[in-house]
Design a protein around this motif. Structure first.
Motif, mmCIF file in Angstrom:
data_model
loop_
_atom_site.group_PDB
_atom_site.id
_atom_site.type_symbol
_atom_site.label_atom_id
_atom_site.label_comp_id
_atom_site.label_asym_id
_atom_site.label_seq_id
_atom_site.Cartn_x
_atom_site.Cartn_y
_atom_site.Cartn_z
ATOM 1 N N ASP A 25 77.689 51.762 52.957
ATOM 2 C CA ASP A 25 77.019 50.590 53.524
ATOM 3 C C ASP A 25 75.537 50.600 53.117
ATOM 4 O O ASP A 25 75.015 51.612 52.633
ATOM 5 N N PRO A 26 74.828 49.480 53.270
ATOM 6 C CA PRO A 26 73.423 49.389 52.827
ATOM 7 C C PRO A 26 72.512 50.453 53.433
ATOM 8 O O PRO A 26 71.637 50.990 52.753
ATOM 9 N N GLU A 27 72.709 50.765 54.737
ATOM 10 C CA GLU A 27 71.869 51.778 55.389
ATOM 11 C C GLU A 27 72.073 53.149 54.761
ATOM 12 O O GLU A 27 71.113 53.904 54.545
ATOM 13 N N SER A 28 73.329 53.486 54.446
ATOM 14 C CA SER A 28 73.620 54.782 53.825
ATOM 15 C C SER A 28 73.019 54.867 52.428
ATOM 16 O O SER A 28 72.491 55.911 52.021
ATOM 17 N N LYS A 29 73.080 53.770 51.682
ATOM 18 C CA LYS A 29 72.506 53.741 50.337
ATOM 19 C C LYS A 29 70.996 53.958 50.388
ATOM 20 O O LYS A 29 70.436 54.747 49.608
ATOM 21 N N ASP B 182 80.716 50.614 46.444
ATOM 22 C CA ASP B 182 80.979 49.659 47.533
ATOM 23 C C ASP B 182 81.458 50.340 48.815
ATOM 24 O O ASP B 182 81.497 49.703 49.877
ATOM 25 N N ARG B 183 81.823 51.601 48.745
ATOM 26 C CA ARG B 183 82.284 52.319 49.944
ATOM 27 C C ARG B 183 81.131 52.692 50.868
ATOM 28 O O ARG B 183 81.337 53.005 52.032
ATOM 29 N N LYS C 283 79.039 57.144 57.110
ATOM 30 C CA LYS C 283 77.758 56.680 57.645
ATOM 31 C C LYS C 283 76.965 57.777 58.346
ATOM 32 O O LYS C 283 75.831 57.547 58.772
#
Length: 444
Positions: free
Chosen positions: A69-73, A66-67, A211
Motif C-alpha cells: 500500500d502507499p504508506e508501506s511504500k 501493487d501488493r 503493512k
C-alpha cells in the motif's frame, strides 16, 4: 583501627589479588593443554556489478509492487534513505524483478551462486583439494532446504563420504560465530583436521508485502553476501595461518521475553509472513553486550583494568560512589581492532558509545554497512577484510568480533594475527575502498 567497611574492602581486594595471582600461574599451563585453532584464510562473496541495486532502482521496485500500500511504500523508501547505503549495494537477480516473487528455485539459485563462488575461490586460492576437508559447517538462518546446504556443497565439490557435516539454521546474524564455536569443538576432538565454515543468508524467501512496519524493516536492511573460512588444528598450518583463535564467548538471553521476541518471525493480522524487528533492539543489544563483556573481560583485559572495575563495584555496593555506573573497562587496551556486526547504524553507534570507541575503531563496521549492507552472519568478515585491505592488521594484533542475533544473542570471537597484511590486499573490497571517510560520516 580500621572501620568495618574499610576492613571489608581490604579483605575483598586481597582475595581478588590472590585469584589474579593464581590465574597468572595456571593460565599458561591450561593454554598448553588446549590445541591451537588456526584460521588459514577466508573469502567474502563479491557480487558482480550487474547485481547492484542503486537507491533509484529500489524506489522503482517498491512503487511498482501493487501488493504494497502507499504508506508501506513511503516507509520503505524513507528507511532506505536513512540507512546510509551506497549505490553499490547488491541483491540477487530474483530480488530485482518486479514484483519480487518468492520461489524455492530462486532461493536455491541464490544460495548456490554465493556459496559455491566463495568456496571455489577459497580452496583454489589456498591450493586445497576439496577432499582434504574433514569438517564442514554451514549456517543460513532463514533458508534451510532439503537436502541441506552442506549436502549441496558436498555434492558440488565431490567431498569425501566420511566428512563431518553440520547445518545450522534459525540462529540469526550471530550464527557465524556459533559456526566457529562448533568447528572449534569438533577440531578439538578430531586432531590433525581441516574445517570449512560457510556463513550466508538467502534473501529471496524473505520479501514482506504487508503493512506491519516492524516487518517491513527487513526489506531495507538485508543485502546479498557471505563468507567462507578455512580453520585448522594441524601443526603444518601454524606458519601459514593468518590468525589464531584466542577466545570465544556466547551469551544467550532467550529466557527474557522482551529479548526473545526482539527479532521474531511471525504472521501479521493479514496472515502474511515476515520477520519483525522490535524498537527495543538497541536497548536489548546493549544489555546483552554488557553480559557478554563481563564473561569475556577477565580473559582479555589487563589486570589493572580488572582491578579498577572490581574496585568500582565494591565502592558502589558500599554506597561510596552514589548511583553512578560502575567503571567501564577500556577494551582498547585489550584489542587493536573491533569488528562490530553491521546490523544497522543504531546498533553500531550504540556499541561505539558503550565501549567508548573512536570513529576510527568503528570505521570498518560503518564502511561494511555502507558498501555491502547488512549481510547477516558474514558482516564481521567483510569488516576484517576491510582492515586487511587498508593494511591495518599487524602481526600480534588482537581482533574482537562482536555479533548479535535473534534469540537474543551476543557472541564474541577474539583472534590474534600471526601475519601483517599489506595495503591493497585483494578481496571483496577491491575497487570499493572509500578514501574520503568524511563523506562516509555524512552519509551515515
Amino acid at each position: 583501627m580500621e572501620s568495618l567497611p574499610d576492613a571489608l574492602l581490604t579483605m575483598v581486594l586481597w582475595h581478588f589479588l590472590l585469584i589474579v595471582f593464581a590465574g597468572l600461574i595456571t593460565y599458561p599451563a591450561f593454554r598448553r593443554r588446549c590445541s591451537s585453532i588456526y584460521l588459514l584464510d577466508f573469502k567474502c562473496y563479491s557480487p558482480p556489478a550487474s547485481f547492484r541495486q542503486p537507491m533509484a532502482a529500489f524506489h522503482e521496485l517498491v512503487f511498482l509492487d501493487d501488493r504494497l500500500d502507499p504508506e508501506s511504500k513511503d516507509f520503505l523508501c524513507k528507511i532506505l534513505e536513512k540507512s546510509g547505503f551506497s549505490d553499490e549495494i547488491a541483491v540477487p537477480p530474483s530480488s530485482a524483478i518486479t514484483p519480487i516473487r518468492r520461489s524455492l528455485t530462486f532461493a536455491l539459485e541464490e544460495a548456490t551462486c554465493v556459496i559455491f563462488a566463495m568456496i571455489r575461490d577459497l580452496l583454489s586460492g589456498n591450493r586445497v583439494n576439496p577432499r582434504a576437508v574433514d569438517i564442514l559447517v554451514c549456517n543460513s538462518s532463514m533458508f534451510s532446504p532439503t537436502p541441506s546446504l552442506t549436502a549441496m556443497v558436498v555434492n558440488e565439490f565431490k567431498m569425501r563420504s566420511n566428512i563431518l557435516s553440520y547445518n545450522l539454521s534459525g540462529m540469526g546474524c550471530s550464527a557465524g560465530i556459533v559456526s566457529i564455536d562448533l568447528a572449534r569443538d569438533v577440531l578439538r576432538v578430531h586432531k590433525n583436521s581441516l574445517a570449512l565454515v560457510v556463513s550466508t543468508e538467502v534473501l529471496n524467501m524473505n520479501w514482506y508485502v504487508g503493512k506491519n512496519t516492524s516487518m517491513l524493516m527487513t526489506n531495507c536492511l538485508f543485502r546479498m553476501g557471505g563468507a567462507a573460512l578455512l580453520m585448522s588444528n594441524r601443526d603444518i598450518d601454524k606458519r601459514a595461518a593468518k590468525y589464531e583463535l584466542q577466545h570465544l564467548v556466547r551469551t544467550n538471553n532467550g529466557q527474557d521475553d522482551q529479548s526473545y521476541k526482539c527479532v521474531y518471525q511471525d504472521v501479521d493480522s493479514e496472515k502474511k509472513t515476515g520477520v519483525s524487528i522490535s524498537k527495543d533492539i538497541v536497548n536489548v543489544a546493549g544489555e546483552i553486550l554488557k553480559a557478554n563483556m563481563k564473561t569475556l573481560g577477565p580473559s582479555v583485559l589487563p589486570y589493572s583494568e580488572q582491578c579498577l572495575y572490581v574496585w568500582s563495584i565494591i565502592k558502589k555496593r558500599l554506597g561510596k560512589i552514589g548511583k553512578r555506573e560502575a567503571y567501564v573497562p577500556n577494551f582498547k587496551k585489550a584489542f587493536e581492532h573491533f569488528c562490530i556486526h553491521a546490523g544497522g547504524r543504531a546498533v553500531i553507534e550504540a556499541v561505539e558509545k558503550n565501549l567508548q570507541l573512536s570513529k576510527d575503531d568503528v570505521e570498518a563496521s560503518k564502511m561494511t554497512l555502507h558498501k555491502f549492507g547488512n549481510t547477516s552472519s558474514s558482516s564481521i568478515w567483510y569488516e576484517l577484510a576491510y582492515l586487511e585491505t587498508k593494511g591495518k592488521i599487524k602481526r600480534g594484533d588482537r581482533i574482537w568480533q562482536i555479533a548479535f542475533g535473534s534469540g537474543f544473542k551476543c557472541n564474541s570471537a577474539v583472534w590474534k594475527s600471526r601475519l601483517s597484511t599489506q595495503t591493497g590486499t585483494e578481496n571483496a573490497w577491491k575497487g570499493k575502498i572509500e578514501t574520503d571517510v568524511a563523506k562516509l560520516e555524512n552519509s551515515l
